[in-house]
Design a protein around this motif. Structure first.
Motif, PDB file in Angstrom:
ATOM      1  N   ALA A  41      18.413   1.991  44.590  1.00 45.43           N
ATOM      2  CA  ALA A  41      18.019   2.028  43.183  1.00 45.43           C
ATOM      3  C   ALA A  41      18.048   3.468  42.687  1.00 45.43           C
ATOM      4  O   ALA A  41      17.922   4.416  43.476  1.00 45.43           O
ATOM      5  N   PRO A  42      18.225   3.672  41.383  1.00 44.75           N
ATOM      6  CA  PRO A  42      18.136   5.028  40.835  1.00 44.75           C
ATOM      7  C   PRO A  42      16.763   5.638  41.116  1.00 44.75           C
ATOM      8  O   PRO A  42      15.775   4.919  41.283  1.00 44.75           O
ATOM      9  N   ALA A  43      16.705   6.947  41.176  1.00 43.14           N
ATOM     10  CA  ALA A  43      15.428   7.626  41.397  1.00 43.14           C
ATOM     11  C   ALA A  43      14.472   7.311  40.251  1.00 43.14           C
ATOM     12  O   ALA A  43      14.889   7.200  39.097  1.00 43.14           O
ATOM     13  N   PRO A  44      13.179   7.137  40.524  1.00 41.70           N
ATOM     14  CA  PRO A  44      12.201   6.877  39.456  1.00 41.70           C
ATOM     15  C   PRO A  44      12.191   8.018  38.445  1.00 41.70           C
ATOM     16  O   PRO A  44      12.342   9.190  38.807  1.00 41.70           O
ATOM     17  N   ARG A  45      11.992   7.672  37.189  1.00 43.77           N
ATOM     18  CA  ARG A  45      11.965   8.660  36.117  1.00 43.77           C
ATOM     19  C   ARG A  45      10.525   8.998  35.728  1.00 43.77           C
ATOM     20  O   ARG A  45       9.605   8.220  35.979  1.00 43.77           O
ATOM     21  N   SER A  46      10.352  10.157  35.088  1.00 44.55           N
ATOM     22  CA  SER A  46       9.000  10.605  34.729  1.00 44.55           C
ATOM     23  C   SER A  46       9.022  11.386  33.422  1.00 44.55           C
ATOM     24  O   SER A  46       9.993  12.057  33.089  1.00 44.55           O
ATOM     25  N   TYR A  47       7.906  11.265  32.709  1.00 42.43           N
ATOM     26  CA  TYR A  47       7.723  11.973  31.437  1.00 42.43           C
ATOM     27  C   TYR A  47       6.333  12.590  31.423  1.00 42.43           C
ATOM     28  O   TYR A  47       5.349  11.940  31.804  1.00 42.43           O
ATOM     29  N   ALA A  48       6.241  13.840  30.993  1.00 41.39           N
ATOM     30  CA  ALA A  48       4.943  14.511  30.901  1.00 41.39           C
ATOM     31  C   ALA A  48       4.722  15.025  29.493  1.00 41.39           C
ATOM     32  O   ALA A  48       5.633  15.582  28.867  1.00 41.39           O
TER      33      ALA A  48
ATOM     34  N   PRO B 224     -12.272  20.207  25.551  1.00 38.11           N
ATOM     35  CA  PRO B 224     -11.727  19.467  26.698  1.00 38.11           C
ATOM     36  C   PRO B 224     -10.460  18.707  26.307  1.00 38.11           C
ATOM     37  O   PRO B 224     -10.447  17.957  25.330  1.00 38.11           O
ATOM     38  N   THR B 225      -9.416  18.920  27.076  1.00 40.05           N
ATOM     39  CA  THR B 225      -8.093  18.384  26.736  1.00 40.05           C
ATOM     40  C   THR B 225      -7.380  17.938  27.998  1.00 40.05           C
ATOM     41  O   THR B 225      -7.469  18.600  29.036  1.00 40.05           O
ATOM     42  N   THR B 226      -6.668  16.828  27.903  1.00 41.45           N
ATOM     43  CA  THR B 226      -5.853  16.381  29.026  1.00 41.45           C
ATOM     44  C   THR B 226      -4.414  16.149  28.577  1.00 41.45           C
ATOM     45  O   THR B 226      -4.151  15.781  27.428  1.00 41.45           O
ATOM     46  N   GLY B 227      -3.503  16.367  29.503  1.00 40.53           N
ATOM     47  CA  GLY B 227      -2.130  15.931  29.334  1.00 40.53           C
ATOM     48  C   GLY B 227      -1.972  14.581  30.008  1.00 40.53           C
ATOM     49  O   GLY B 227      -2.890  14.084  30.683  1.00 40.53           O
ATOM     50  N   PHE B 228      -0.796  13.978  29.837  1.00 38.83           N
ATOM     51  CA  PHE B 228      -0.526  12.678  30.442  1.00 38.83           C
ATOM     52  C   PHE B 228       0.865  12.674  31.055  1.00 38.83           C
ATOM     53  O   PHE B 228       1.818  13.184  30.461  1.00 38.83           O
ATOM     54  N   ARG B 229       0.951  12.075  32.236  1.00 34.83           N
ATOM     55  CA  ARG B 229       2.242  11.938  32.921  1.00 34.83           C
ATOM     56  C   ARG B 229       2.505  10.462  33.187  1.00 34.83           C
ATOM     57  O   ARG B 229       1.638   9.755  33.711  1.00 34.83           O
ATOM     58  N   PHE B 230       3.714  10.010  32.836  1.00 33.95           N
ATOM     59  CA  PHE B 230       4.143   8.626  33.024  1.00 33.95           C
ATOM     60  C   PHE B 230       5.212   8.607  34.118  1.00 33.95           C
ATOM     61  O   PHE B 230       6.255   9.250  33.971  1.00 33.95           O
ATOM     62  N   ASP B 231       4.947   7.870  35.183  1.00 30.30           N
ATOM     63  CA  ASP B 231       5.878   7.789  36.313  1.00 30.30           C
ATOM     64  C   ASP B 231       6.326   6.351  36.532  1.00 30.30           C
ATOM     65  O   ASP B 231       5.500   5.450  36.727  1.00 30.30           O
ATOM     66  N   GLU B 232       7.619   6.167  36.513  1.00 30.99           N
ATOM     67  CA  GLU B 232       8.196   4.859  36.810  1.00 30.99           C
ATOM     68  C   GLU B 232       7.997   4.535  38.275  1.00 30.99           C
ATOM     69  O   GLU B 232       8.144   5.409  39.152  1.00 30.99           O
ATOM     70  N   ALA B 233       7.671   3.281  38.580  1.00 32.11           N
ATOM     71  CA  ALA B 233       7.558   2.845  39.970  1.00 32.11           C
ATOM     72  C   ALA B 233       8.948   2.784  40.612  1.00 32.11           C
ATOM     73  O   ALA B 233       9.966   2.635  39.917  1.00 32.11           O
ATOM     74  N   GLN B 234       8.978   2.913  41.926  1.00 33.70           N
ATOM     75  CA  GLN B 234      10.249   2.806  42.636  1.00 33.70           C
ATOM     76  C   GLN B 234      10.827   1.412  42.452  1.00 33.70           C
ATOM     77  O   GLN B 234      10.156   0.410  42.713  1.00 33.70           O
ATOM     78  N   ARG B 235      12.050   1.354  41.955  1.00 36.28           N
ATOM     79  CA  ARG B 235      12.697   0.063  41.767  1.00 36.28           C
ATOM     80  C   ARG B 235      13.352  -0.408  43.065  1.00 36.28           C
ATOM     81  O   ARG B 235      13.644   0.390  43.954  1.00 36.28           O
ATOM     82  N   SER B 236      13.574  -1.712  43.140  1.00 39.96           N
ATOM     83  CA  SER B 236      14.245  -2.276  44.315  1.00 39.96           C
ATOM     84  C   SER B 236      15.721  -1.908  44.305  1.00 39.96           C
ATOM     85  O   SER B 236      16.304  -1.613  43.249  1.00 39.96           O
TER      86      SER B 236
ATOM     87  N   MET C  24      16.952  -0.079  32.674  1.00 39.33           N
ATOM     88  CA  MET C  24      15.583  -0.300  32.205  1.00 39.33           C
ATOM     89  C   MET C  24      15.223   0.791  31.200  1.00 39.33           C
ATOM     90  O   MET C  24      15.379   1.975  31.467  1.00 39.33           O
ATOM     91  N   ARG C  25      14.732   0.391  30.052  1.00 37.97           N
ATOM     92  CA  ARG C  25      14.463   1.333  28.966  1.00 37.97           C
ATOM     93  C   ARG C  25      13.257   2.212  29.276  1.00 37.97           C
ATOM     94  O   ARG C  25      12.216   1.728  29.712  1.00 37.97           O
ATOM     95  N   PHE C  26      13.408   3.497  29.053  1.00 37.04           N
ATOM     96  CA  PHE C  26      12.317   4.462  29.177  1.00 37.04           C
ATOM     97  C   PHE C  26      12.597   5.550  28.146  1.00 37.04           C
ATOM     98  O   PHE C  26      13.404   6.444  28.378  1.00 37.04           O
ATOM     99  N   GLU C  27      11.935   5.449  26.983  1.00 38.19           N
ATOM    100  CA  GLU C  27      12.248   6.327  25.861  1.00 38.19           C
ATOM    101  C   GLU C  27      10.977   6.819  25.181  1.00 38.19           C
ATOM    102  O   GLU C  27       9.939   6.160  25.232  1.00 38.19           O
ATOM    103  N   VAL C  28      11.103   7.958  24.526  1.00 40.36           N
ATOM    104  CA  VAL C  28      10.001   8.564  23.779  1.00 40.36           C
ATOM    105  C   VAL C  28      10.429   8.712  22.327  1.00 40.36           C
ATOM    106  O   VAL C  28      11.490   9.276  22.037  1.00 40.36           O
ATOM    107  N   LEU C  29       9.604   8.207  21.414  1.00 40.36           N
ATOM    108  CA  LEU C  29       9.835   8.361  19.978  1.00 40.36           C
ATOM    109  C   LEU C  29       8.816   9.345  19.420  1.00 40.36           C
ATOM    110  O   LEU C  29       7.610   9.148  19.563  1.00 40.36           O
ATOM    111  N   ILE C  30       9.304  10.389  18.779  1.00 43.68           N
ATOM    112  CA  ILE C  30       8.416  11.366  18.163  1.00 43.68           C
ATOM    113  C   ILE C  30       8.034  10.885  16.764  1.00 43.68           C
ATOM    114  O   ILE C  30       8.896  10.713  15.899  1.00 43.68           O
ATOM    115  N   LEU C  31       6.732  10.663  16.562  1.00 44.41           N
ATOM    116  CA  LEU C  31       6.214  10.269  15.252  1.00 44.41           C
ATOM    117  C   LEU C  31       5.700  11.479  14.480  1.00 44.41           C
ATOM    118  O   LEU C  31       5.730  11.482  13.242  1.00 44.41           O
ATOM    119  N   GLY C  32       5.196  12.469  15.198  1.00 47.11           N
ATOM    120  CA  GLY C  32       4.669  13.668  14.562  1.00 47.11           C
ATOM    121  C   GLY C  32       4.723  14.832  15.526  1.00 47.11           C
ATOM    122  O   GLY C  32       4.456  14.668  16.715  1.00 47.11           O
TER     123      GLY C  32
END
Length: 303
Positions: free
Chosen positions: A201-208, A145-157, A1-9
């Motif tokens: 299933a593989p462990a869920p992946r995460s990006y912050a 005021p500033t926030t970061g963001f975290r993306f967490d993949e759900a546990q796959r079957s 399952m694709r989980f990728e980050v593209l840097i635009l700037g």
């Protein structure tokens, strides 16, 4: 399952040395998310083959111009390109007033629903979730005021072990149950054990994503054990007084944060315009965290 980050700037404050203000694309199994939208984001999307109307959610970290001044133009272009599907926008509460004012005075009427969600700069919050991924915002420490963001993949079957089931006369309706870890029994009393016929299933992946911030304890708990961490590294450590003054981080501090939270990999970014050559920034970070890489515009990074 694709989980990728593209840097635009990955530039701070101003475009410099062919680097653009902050913007990133997250592709999670063809769900397309945009983080921040500095000037030139539309051109970068076009340059790297990302169709803007495929973006379903946009996340804006804060209201410094290098992180959002490309947004109104992008929203308008989506309208011109015939967008009708809903677009969800997350960011500081005043952002919607800025957008509405500009749309009003340009007499721009969006054909699609722009659904705004105000982020909370005071505490961690779950801001989006579906069956496959969730997104959390968390407070950073910057001048506004500033926030970061975290993306967490759900546990796959779990997945079926094909070589074990292909010779079994097992009803196919059992497949989904087995994947969920549920044993099945057919009409003859034959028991099919999930533990024997599936593999985990593989462990869920995460990006912050940690945009403009001082390296600080306040957000460490929100990015624990992340697989890929993008952390601003505006200055080298000899510029620490300037980093403190402007509420930014140094490369060394970003590396120390990555080590502290147990990140698997660190991406540096938000480079000051004073640095044409970025290798010294990477070398400094690697002193504390070996698995560090410079973010490069146009490059996809696997999570």
């Amino acid at each position: 399952m694709r989980f990728e980050v593209l840097i635009l700037g990955n530039s701070s404050a101003t475009p410099m040395f062919e680097r653009h203000p902050t913007a990133q694309i997250i592709n999670f199994n063809e769900q397309i998310f945009l983080i921040d939208c500095g000037e030139g984001t539309q051109m970068q999307l076009h340059r790297y083959g990302v169709k803007s109307n495929k973006i379903s959610h946009i996340f804006i970290s804060h209201l410094h111009g290098d992180h959002y001044l490309g947004l109104v133009g992008l929203l308008s272009s989506m309208n011109l390109h015939g967008r009708y599907s809903d677009l969800h926008l997350y960011g500081p509460a005043p952002l919607i007033d800025i957008i509405n004012l500009q749309l009003k005075h340009s007499e721009t009427y969006l054909q699609y629903n722009l659904i705004f969600h105000a982020t909370n700069p005071e505490k961690e919050e779950l801001i989006f979730q579906n069956n496959t991924i969730c997104v959390t915002s968390f407070p950073l420490k910057h001048r506004v005021p500033t926030t970061g963001f975290r993306f967490d993949e759900a546990q796959r079957s779990a997945s079926l072990i094909r070589e074990k089931i292909q010779h079994l006369n097992m009803p196919t309706v059992f497949f989904q149950q087995l994947k969920k870890g549920i044993d099945c029994v057919d009409l003859d009393g034959t028991v099919y054990k999930a533990s024997e016929l599936t593999k985990p299933a593989p462990a869920p992946r995460s990006y912050a994503f940690c945009s403009d911030t001082r390296a600080f304890e306040s957000y460490v708990s929100s990015i624990q054990n992340v697989d890929l961490l993008y952390h601003e590294s505006t200055f080298m450590h000899d510029m620490l007084p300037r980093a403190i003054e402007t509420f930014h981080s140094t490369c060394l501090e970003a590396a120390l944060i990555a080590k502290q939270v147990g990140a698997k990999k660190l991406l540096l970014g938000h480079y000051s315009a004073r640095y044409r050559e970025l290798t010294p920034l990477l070398q400094e970070a690697k002193l504390e965290f070996v698995n560090t890489e410079l973010s490069s515009e146009g490059k996809w990074y696997n999570v």
